[in-house]
Design a protein around this motif. Structure first.
Motif, PDB file in Angstrom:
ATOM      1  N   ALA A  39     -91.699  -2.641  19.963  1.00 51.43           N
ATOM      2  CA  ALA A  39     -92.356  -1.784  19.688  1.00 51.43           C
ATOM      3  C   ALA A  39     -93.982  -1.891  19.649  1.00 51.43           C
ATOM      4  CB  ALA A  39     -91.783  -0.549  18.472  1.00 51.43           C
ATOM      5  N   PHE A  40     -94.195  -2.901  19.079  1.00 54.50           N
ATOM      6  CA  PHE A  40     -95.265  -3.493  18.867  1.00 54.50           C
ATOM      7  C   PHE A  40     -96.802  -3.695  20.061  1.00 54.50           C
ATOM      8  CE2 PHE A  40     -98.881  -6.838  18.595  1.00 54.50           C
ATOM      9  CZ  PHE A  40     -99.697  -6.139  18.038  1.00 54.50           C
ATOM     10  N   ASP A  66    -100.049  -1.221  23.969  1.00 53.24           N
ATOM     11  CA  ASP A  66    -100.550  -0.876  25.599  1.00 53.24           C
ATOM     12  C   ASP A  66    -100.711   0.697  25.891  1.00 53.24           C
ATOM     13  OD1 ASP A  66     -99.937  -3.464  26.278  1.00 53.24           O
ATOM     14  OD2 ASP A  66     -97.901  -2.556  27.654  1.00 53.24           O
ATOM     15  N   GLY A  67    -100.771   1.051  24.297  1.00 50.71           N
ATOM     16  CA  GLY A  67    -101.436   2.084  24.036  1.00 50.71           C
ATOM     17  C   GLY A  67    -100.603   3.873  24.773  1.00 50.71           C
ATOM     18  N   ASP A  68     -99.345   3.337  24.608  1.00 47.67           N
ATOM     19  CA  ASP A  68     -98.117   4.269  24.407  1.00 47.67           C
ATOM     20  C   ASP A  68     -98.271   5.707  23.221  1.00 47.67           C
ATOM     21  OD1 ASP A  68     -95.148   4.850  25.450  1.00 47.67           O
ATOM     22  OD2 ASP A  68     -95.799   5.207  23.268  1.00 47.67           O
ATOM     23  N   PRO A  69     -98.329   6.799  23.576  1.00 48.77           N
ATOM     24  CA  PRO A  69     -99.201   7.531  22.931  1.00 48.77           C
ATOM     25  C   PRO A  69     -97.619   8.106  21.841  1.00 48.77           C
ATOM     26  CG  PRO A  69     -99.171   8.284  25.351  1.00 48.77           C
ATOM     27  CD  PRO A  69     -97.971   6.478  25.301  1.00 48.77           C
ATOM     28  N   GLU A  70     -96.921   7.947  21.876  1.00 47.88           N
ATOM     29  CA  GLU A  70     -96.188   8.520  21.010  1.00 47.88           C
ATOM     30  C   GLU A  70     -96.410   7.261  19.496  1.00 47.88           C
ATOM     31  OE1 GLU A  70     -90.977   8.258  19.921  1.00 47.88           O
ATOM     32  OE2 GLU A  70     -91.588   7.458  21.844  1.00 47.88           O
ATOM     33  N   LEU A 127     -97.524   7.893  15.928  1.00 44.33           N
ATOM     34  CA  LEU A 127     -97.142   7.398  14.542  1.00 44.33           C
ATOM     35  C   LEU A 127     -97.949   6.175  14.034  1.00 44.33           C
ATOM     36  CD1 LEU A 127     -93.239   6.380  16.238  1.00 44.33           C
ATOM     37  CD2 LEU A 127     -94.500   8.480  14.156  1.00 44.33           C
ATOM     38  N   TRP A 128     -98.320   5.624  14.332  1.00 47.46           N
ATOM     39  CA  TRP A 128     -99.773   4.449  13.818  1.00 47.46           C
ATOM     40  C   TRP A 128    -100.506   5.363  13.756  1.00 47.46           C
ATOM     41  CZ3 TRP A 128    -104.483   2.985  15.494  1.00 47.46           C
ATOM     42  CH2 TRP A 128    -105.346   2.175  14.936  1.00 47.46           C
ATOM     43  N   THR A 129    -100.813   5.988  14.038  1.00 45.38           N
ATOM     44  CA  THR A 129    -102.608   6.903  13.389  1.00 45.38           C
ATOM     45  C   THR A 129    -101.761   8.065  12.397  1.00 45.38           C
ATOM     46  OG1 THR A 129    -103.342   6.869  15.531  1.00 45.38           O
ATOM     47  CG2 THR A 129    -104.310   8.323  14.280  1.00 45.38           C
ATOM     48  N   TRP A 130    -100.957   8.217  12.603  1.00 47.44           N
ATOM     49  CA  TRP A 130    -100.908   8.725  11.032  1.00 47.44           C
ATOM     50  C   TRP A 130    -100.271   8.247   9.663  1.00 47.44           C
ATOM     51  CZ3 TRP A 130     -94.441  10.733  10.252  1.00 47.44           C
ATOM     52  CH2 TRP A 130     -94.559  11.269   9.290  1.00 47.44           C
ATOM     53  N   PHE A 131     -99.799   7.438   9.811  1.00 45.82           N
ATOM     54  CA  PHE A 131     -99.211   6.084   9.220  1.00 45.82           C
ATOM     55  C   PHE A 131    -100.693   5.793   8.170  1.00 45.82           C
ATOM     56  CE2 PHE A 131     -95.397   3.717  11.640  1.00 45.82           C
ATOM     57  CZ  PHE A 131     -94.584   5.818  10.925  1.00 45.82           C
ATOM     58  N   LYS A 132    -101.197   5.327   9.208  1.00 43.08           N
ATOM     59  CA  LYS A 132    -103.045   4.570   8.641  1.00 43.08           C
ATOM     60  C   LYS A 132    -103.391   5.901   7.964  1.00 43.08           C
ATOM     61  CE  LYS A 132    -107.617   3.026  10.655  1.00 43.08           C
ATOM     62  NZ  LYS A 132    -108.184   2.198  11.411  1.00 43.08           N
ATOM     63  N   LYS A 133    -103.476   7.322   8.197  1.00 42.54           N
ATOM     64  CA  LYS A 133    -104.630   8.276   7.448  1.00 42.54           C
ATOM     65  C   LYS A 133    -103.832   8.666   6.422  1.00 42.54           C
ATOM     66  CE  LYS A 133    -105.402  13.681   8.079  1.00 42.54           C
ATOM     67  NZ  LYS A 133    -105.131  14.418   8.955  1.00 42.54           N
ATOM     68  N   GLU A 134    -102.450   7.786   6.367  1.00 41.12           N
ATOM     69  CA  GLU A 134    -102.044   8.699   5.086  1.00 41.12           C
ATOM     70  C   GLU A 134    -101.962   7.397   3.768  1.00 41.12           C
ATOM     71  OE1 GLU A 134    -100.796  11.212   3.667  1.00 41.12           O
ATOM     72  OE2 GLU A 134    -100.214  12.342   5.954  1.00 41.12           O
ATOM     73  N   ASN A 193    -109.155  -4.485  18.654  1.00 37.87           N
ATOM     74  CA  ASN A 193    -108.506  -4.359  19.979  1.00 37.87           C
ATOM     75  C   ASN A 193    -109.230  -4.582  21.538  1.00 37.87           C
ATOM     76  OD1 ASN A 193    -106.327  -4.495  18.739  1.00 37.87           O
ATOM     77  ND2 ASN A 193    -105.986  -2.109  18.421  1.00 37.87           N
ATOM     78  N   ASP A 194    -110.404  -3.740  21.366  1.00 34.68           N
ATOM     79  CA  ASP A 194    -111.283  -3.923  22.636  1.00 34.68           C
ATOM     80  C   ASP A 194    -112.225  -5.044  22.534  1.00 34.68           C
ATOM     81  OD1 ASP A 194    -113.161  -2.635  20.883  1.00 34.68           O
ATOM     82  OD2 ASP A 194    -113.489  -1.217  22.117  1.00 34.68           O
ATOM     83  N   LYS A 195    -112.174  -5.525  21.570  1.00 37.43           N
ATOM     84  CA  LYS A 195    -113.718  -7.010  21.851  1.00 37.43           C
ATOM     85  C   LYS A 195    -113.080  -8.024  21.947  1.00 37.43           C
ATOM     86  CE  LYS A 195    -115.729  -3.936  18.496  1.00 37.43           C
ATOM     87  NZ  LYS A 195    -115.368  -2.263  18.888  1.00 37.43           N
ATOM     88  N   MET A 196    -111.108  -8.602  21.542  1.00 35.42           N
ATOM     89  CA  MET A 196    -110.436  -9.312  22.055  1.00 35.42           C
ATOM     90  C   MET A 196    -110.488  -9.942  22.774  1.00 35.42           C
ATOM     91  SD  MET A 196    -107.458  -8.828  19.479  1.00 35.42           S
ATOM     92  CE  MET A 196    -106.907  -7.847  20.004  1.00 35.42           C
ATOM     93  N   GLU A 197    -110.625  -9.289  24.580  1.00 35.96           N
ATOM     94  CA  GLU A 197    -110.952 -10.069  25.407  1.00 35.96           C
ATOM     95  C   GLU A 197    -111.650 -10.728  25.753  1.00 35.96           C
ATOM     96  OE1 GLU A 197    -108.599 -11.492  28.169  1.00 35.96           O
ATOM     97  OE2 GLU A 197    -107.665  -9.499  27.056  1.00 35.96           O
ATOM     98  N   ALA A 198    -113.132  -9.980  25.349  1.00 34.86           N
ATOM     99  CA  ALA A 198    -114.149 -10.954  25.705  1.00 34.86           C
ATOM    100  C   ALA A 198    -114.010 -12.075  24.888  1.00 34.86           C
ATOM    101  CB  ALA A 198    -115.394  -9.581  25.286  1.00 34.86           C
ATOM    102  N   ALA A 199    -113.890 -12.107  23.816  1.00 33.89           N
ATOM    103  CA  ALA A 199    -113.594 -13.393  22.461  1.00 33.89           C
ATOM    104  C   ALA A 199    -112.825 -14.392  23.668  1.00 33.89           C
ATOM    105  CB  ALA A 199    -112.569 -13.228  21.587  1.00 33.89           C
ATOM    106  N   VAL A 200    -111.684 -13.611  24.178  1.00 33.81           N
ATOM    107  CA  VAL A 200    -110.813 -14.788  24.964  1.00 33.81           C
ATOM    108  C   VAL A 200    -111.585 -14.952  25.870  1.00 33.81           C
ATOM    109  CG1 VAL A 200    -108.290 -14.797  26.207  1.00 33.81           C
ATOM    110  CG2 VAL A 200    -108.567 -13.749  23.788  1.00 33.81           C
ATOM    111  N   GLU A 201    -112.145 -14.438  26.605  1.00 34.73           N
ATOM    112  CA  GLU A 201    -112.574 -14.636  27.822  1.00 34.73           C
ATOM    113  C   GLU A 201    -114.563 -15.896  27.767  1.00 34.73           C
ATOM    114  OE1 GLU A 201    -112.646 -14.099  31.055  1.00 34.73           O
ATOM    115  OE2 GLU A 201    -110.649 -13.423  30.939  1.00 34.73           O
TER     116      GLU A 201
END
Length: 562
Positions: free
Chosen positions: A214-215, A220-224, A228-235, A261-269
Motif C-alpha cells: 500500500a505504501f 507511485d501516486g495511486d489516487p485512492e 486517504l493520506w491527504t485526509w489523514f494529514k489534514k485532520e 519526495n520530488d527532491k530525493m531522486e536528485a540526491a540519489v543521482e
C-alpha cells in the motif's frame, strides 16, 4: 561588572608568568556556602610550578591581593577565598544591569547568522503524546536562546507524513475503518486502527506485506491512496495546531517528509555521480566503514526510499534555501547513529557544511520505567495532561485569589508552564519518569513556584507605585548581596544555555533567583520608608525583569498576578 573577571584581574598580576588570564578564569570556583567567600581560587596546579605546597601558595597570594571592591582575601588550606564589599560592588553591578534595561542578558555573537532547527516532528494520524513534548519544548527554547544570542532562527516542523506506517494505516482503514467515525473523531479512530493493525499482524504477518504494498502504491501516486493520506494529514495537522497553541509554540516551516519526495531522486543521482552508491543484498547503500559506522541504506530492494534518503535531500534543500550557519536536529538520542550516517554521507559528497549539522539528542519520557509506545498503546496524551494541568491551576487560583482578573488566561499560563518547566528543568540527556503528580505540584522546584515569585515581586512594586525608583545607591544586608550576585550571572547563564543547547541551565538559574529573592523577601521589610527604599525597589524590579525574560526563554509566560 563580572565578578569572575574582577577576581581574575586581581590574580593576573601575581600569577601572570605562571598562568594566562584565561587559565585563571577557568580555575576560579564559586564556593558552595557564602561563609566560604564569594569566589575561590584553588592553588593545586601552581604547586609544581612554584615548588611549594598549595597551602603555602594560597597564604602568599591572599596577602598580595588588593582592590577597592575587596573586603578581604583569606587562605583556607589550598584555596584563596575572597569576599567583596557587598555595598560598593553591588552598586556597580546594579548600575550595569540597570543601564542595559531590556537588553540585559542579550548577546550579539550570533551576528545575524541563520540557524535551522528541526523540532517536534510528530507523525500524522497519531495522537500527540508526551513523547513529543521534549523535542517541541527543548527545540523551542533553543530557538529562543539562539535569538537572544543574535541568531536568526528557522523553526522547522518536519512532520512524519511518509513511510511504510502510512501503508499500514491505509490498509487498516480499508479493512476495518468507518468513514463516519473517523470524521467525527479522527485522531483517536485512526490511532485505534493503527494499533489494531499491529495486533492483527502478530498472528497474521502477511498483513505487513500488504502495508508495504500500500505504501509503494502511495509512493507511485495511486489516487485512492493519495486521497486517504491527504485526509489523514489534514485532520492531524488541525489537531496538532490546537496543542501548539496551548504550548505557545509556532513554526516557520511545516515541510514534512513528503515535501522531499520530488527532491530525493536528485540526491540519489548525486550520490551515484560521486561513485558512492553500491548494491548490497538488492538494496542500494553508501558504505561508511571508514567512519566506524554501519552502511547508510539509501534505497530498499523494492526501490522504496528511507529516512536517510529524505534527510539527505532535506539537508541539501535547507542549505540551498536558508544558507544556514548551523542546522540543529532536536531528536531523541536513539537516532544518534542515523544522524552520524546522514552527516557521513554528506561529508563523502564533499559538502563542506556537513559539520554544521548538529544532532541535539535527549532522553525519553518513561512510563513505569519503560519507553512510551504508540504501537503498543503505552502512551500518555499531551493534550490531556495540559488540560488537566490548566484545570488544577484554575482550582488553585480560585482558592487563593478568587477575585483575580483574567483567571482563565492565568490558569492556562500556569498549567502549561508547569508542564514545560517540569521537562526543561531536567538535563535533556536524562530520561524522565512520567508522573502527573510531580509535574503538577505547585510548590518546590516547579514552574509555578518561579511564576509565583515573579507575581509576588510585582505585587510589591504595585504597592510602592508612588515611590520614586531613581538610582541604586547601595544595600548593606547580606541577603541583597547574595541576590545581586545571582542576578549578575544571567548573561553567563544565557550564553552557557545556548552553547550547550541546554535550557535546563536557565530553568535552574531561575530557581536560584527565586530562592534568593524569597529569602531576601523573608528577611527584609522591603517597603519600609527610609533612604534604602529606592534601591530595594530597583532590586525587586530587576528580579521581575530577569524572571520574566528567563521564563520567556523557556517558552513560559510570567503572570503579574496569581
Amino acid at each position: 561588572m563580572n565578578l569572575h573577571e574582577l577576581y581574575a584581574d586581581l590574580l593576573d598580576g601575581p600569577l601572570n608568568i605562571l598562568m594566562s588570564k584565561e587559565e585563571i578564569l577557568r580555575t576560579i570556583e564559586t564556593p558552595k556556602f557564602s561563609h566560604q567567600g564569594d569566589l575561590s581560587f584553588p592553588c593545586f596546579q601552581l604547586a609544581k610550578k612554584k615548588k611549594q605546597s598549595p597551602a603555602a601558595i594560597a597564604n602568599e597570594l591572599a596577602g598580595s591581593l588588593d582592590s577597592p571592591y575587596l573586603l578581604k582575601a583569606e587562605a583556607a588550606g589550598p584555596y584563596v577565598n575572597i569576599f567583596f564589599k557587598g555595598n560598593e560592588t553591588g552598586k556597580e553591578i546594579m548600575a550595569d544591569i540597570l543601564s542595559k534595561g531590556d537588553e540585559f542578558g542579550t548577546h550579539s555573537f550570533g551576528d545575524g547568522k541563520v540557524i535551522t532547527i528541526d523540532m517536534s516532528s510528530p507523525n500524522i494520524a497519531k495522537p500527540f503524546s508526551m513523547g513529543h513534548l521534549r523535542s517541541t519544548v527543548i527545540g523551542n527554547s533553543i530557538a529562543l536562546l539562539a535569538e537572544k544570542c543574535g541568531f536568526e532562527t528557522v523553526k522547522i516542523n518536519y512532520i512524519g507524513d511518509w513511510g511504510t506506517q502510512f501503508g499500514k494505516l491505509i490498509t487498516a482503514y480499508k479493512k476495518w475503518g468507518d468513514e463516519e467515525k473517523v470524521k467525527a473523531n479522527p485522531i483517536p479512530e485512526l490511532f485505534s486502527l493503527y494499533k489494531k493493525f499491529h495486533e492483527e499482524a502478530e498472528s497474521s504477518p502477511a498483513l505487513n506485506d500488504e502495508g508495504r504494498r500500500a505504501f509503494k502504491l502511495l509512493e507511485d501516486g495511486d489516487p485512492e491512496m493519495v486521497e486517504l493520506w491527504t485526509w489523514f494529514k489534514k485532520e492531524s495537522l488541525s489537531a496538532f495546531e490546537e496543542i501548539y497553541e496551548l504550548l505557545g509554540v509556532s513554526f516557520d516551516s511545516y515541510h514534512g517528509e513528503s515535501f522531499y519526495n520530488d527532491k530525493m531522486e536528485a540526491a540519489v543521482e548525486l550520490i551515484k555521480e560521486k561513485g558512492l552508491l553500491e548494491t548490497s543484498d538488492g538494496a542500494e547503500v553508501v558504505w561508511l566503514d571508514d567512519k566506524g559506522l554501519p552502511p547508510s541504506l539509501i534505497k530498499k530492494s523494492d526501490g522504496a526510499t528511507l529516512y536517510a534518503t529524505r534527510d539527505i535531500a532535506a539537508a541539501l534543500y535547507r542549505k540551498k534555501t536558508y544558507d544556514f550557519s548551523q542546522a540543529l536536529y532536536v531528536v531523541g538520542q536513539e537516532q544518534t547513529i542515523h544522524f552520524r550516517q546522514v552527516i557521513g554521507v554528506l561529508e563523502k559528497l564533499g559538502m563542506s557544511w556537513a559539520g554544521q549539522m548538529i544532532h541535539i539528542p535527549f532522553g525519553l519520557f518513561l512510563q513505569h520505567g519503560k519507553k512510551m509506545s504508540t504501537r503498543k498503546g503505552r502512551v500518555v496524551l499531551l493534550e490531556e495532561v495540559l488540560k488537566e494541568a490548566i484545570a488544577i491551576a484554575h482550582t488553585n487560583i480560585k482558592q487563593k485569589n478568587p477575585n483575580l482578573e483574567n483567571a482563565e488566561e492565568t490558569a492556562r499560563w500556569v498549567g502549561t508552564g508547569a508542564v514545560i518547566f517540569h521537562d526543561l528543568k531536567n538535563d535533556r540527556m536524562n530520561d524522565i519518569e512520567f508522573s502527573l503528580h510531580d509535574m503538577l505540584t505547585f510548590e518546590g522546584e516547579t514552574g509555578p513556584y518561579v511564576q509565583y515569585t515573579h507575581a509576588r515581586a510585582h505585587s510589591i512594586l504595585r504597592k510602592a507605585a508612588s515611590s520614586q525608583q531613581t538610582e541604586f545607591s547601595g544595600l548593606k544586608d547580606p541577603e541583597s548581596w547574595e541576590l545581586i550576585k545571582i542576578l549578575n550571572k544571567y548573561p553567563e547563564a544565557v550564553q552557557d544555555a545556548y552553547l550547550n543547547y541546554s535550557p535546563s541551565i536557565i530553568a535552574k538559574y531561575l530557581l536560584a533567583v527565586s530562592k534568593a529573592f524569597n529569602k531576601y523577601y523573608g528577611k527584609t521589610r522591603i517597603l519600609e520608608e527610609n533612604e534604602e527604599l529606592p534601591s530595594r525597589l530597583l532590586l525587586v524590579k530587576t528580579v521581575t525583569n530577569t524572571l520574566s525574560d528567563g521564563l520567556g526563554l523557556l517558552g513560559i509566560q510570567a503572570p503579574k498576578q496569581m
